[in-house]
Enzyme design. Structure first.
Site, short mmCIF file in Angstrom:
data_model
loop_
_atom_site.label_atom_id
_atom_site.label_comp_id
_atom_site.label_asym_id
_atom_site.label_seq_id
_atom_site.Cartn_x
_atom_site.Cartn_y
_atom_site.Cartn_z
N SER A 133 -3.58 -6.61 72.30
CA SER A 133 -2.65 -6.02 71.32
C SER A 133 -1.53 -7.03 71.11
O SER A 133 -1.33 -7.94 71.93
CB SER A 133 -2.07 -4.72 71.89
OG SER A 133 -0.94 -4.28 71.16
N TYR A 146 2.24 0.00 79.09
CA TYR A 146 1.30 -0.54 78.10
C TYR A 146 1.56 -2.02 77.86
O TYR A 146 0.62 -2.84 77.87
CB TYR A 146 1.46 0.25 76.80
CG TYR A 146 0.50 -0.14 75.70
CD1 TYR A 146 -0.80 0.33 75.68
CD2 TYR A 146 0.92 -0.96 74.65
CE1 TYR A 146 -1.68 0.00 74.67
CE2 TYR A 146 0.05 -1.30 73.63
CZ TYR A 146 -1.25 -0.81 73.64
OH TYR A 146 -2.12 -1.16 72.62
#
Length: 263
Positions: A133, A146
């Site tokens: 990501s 995350y």
């Protein structure tokens, strides 16, 4: 390229499902792995793939998964390590349980997938694509677990490339920005409620400063994965390919100049 065995984790929806359709359309034999059997079987019926339910972050589950793959398909040529999850909260607000869950779903899932598939990948001089990501490059607000896990995925990618390149195995990472997936749709809900707007408007809001001004479709990220897994990328390993519409190239301190006309 046709006839390869491509293993995809987190394959039931979103980017994983788009990858499954893309590789199947090329003639590859696709193995769909995920925790929810129903979407896997539905997609397998659509594309002619093999659905295997299991938690990619569980090393014991991989013992059975790799045995099934070897028995039914004979080996593994490509691993798309796409399984992931949330990791919400700032450091103070992240409980030990939530910290462990964020690392398990986003980092352990990729590590144990790679570790389990590597013997077969070495045998066939295959390759791995880890779906990270732009959170592997920058930090969003209150997503400590995350962000940390996605940053660690880049270290894992480089370690895999360094250690197994001499054996003919390539490893690369893809770093998407916003992608219209069920997980991202859920993340739009607070914006939709706060501003009284629909899903399209919420995506437009989060992409307002992204140069391409839109989120990606899952199929666009699948195309990036397909490239990295292809012979056209034969000299590409240990690197990351950013597919974020230009979001990470924006110089944040200059945004005030862009908005002068709004003052």
């Amino acid at each position: 390229m046709s006839g390869r065995v491509v293993v995809i984790t987190g394959a039931g929806t979103g980017i994983g499902a788009a990858c499954a359709r893309r590789f199947a359309s090329q003639g590859d034999r696709v193995v769909l792995i995920g925790r929810r059997r129903e979407p896997l079987e539905r997609l397998a019926g659509e594309i002619g793939g093999l659905a295997l339910s299991g938690d990619a972050a569980d090393p014991d589950a991989w013992l059975g998964l790799t045995a099934d793959i070897q028995r039914q398909l004979g080996g593994i040529d490509v691993l798309i390590a796409n399984a992931g999850g949330h990791g919400l909260g700032s450091a103070i607000d992240t409980s030990p349980e939530n910290w462990a869950a964020a690392l398990r779903s986003n980092l352990d899932s990729a590590f144990f997938s790679a570790r389990a598939c590597l013997p077969a990948l070495i045998e066939r001089r295959g390759n791995l694509v880890l779906v990270a990501s732009i959170a592997a490059l920058v930090a969003g607000p209150e997503v400590c677990g995350y962000t940390t896990a996605k940053h660690a995925l880049l270290g894992l990618t480089r370690s895999l490339a360094r250690d197994y390149g001499p054996l003919g195995v390539r490893a690369n990472a893809v770093c998407p920005g916003w992608v219209r997936t069920p997980m991202a749709d859920a993340e739009m809900q607070p914006l939709m409620q706060a501003h009284g707007e629909d899903l399209d408007a919420a995506y437009a809001r989060v992409c307002a400063d992204v140069p391409l001004r839109r989120p990606a479709a899952p199929e666009e990220i699948a195309s990036v994965c397909a490239f990295l897994a292809s012979a056209e990328a034969a000299m590409v390993t240990g690197t990351l390919l950013v597919a974020d519409g230009g979001a990470s190239c924006v110089d944040l301190p200059t945004l005030a100049f862009t908005r002068l006309g709004d003052a």
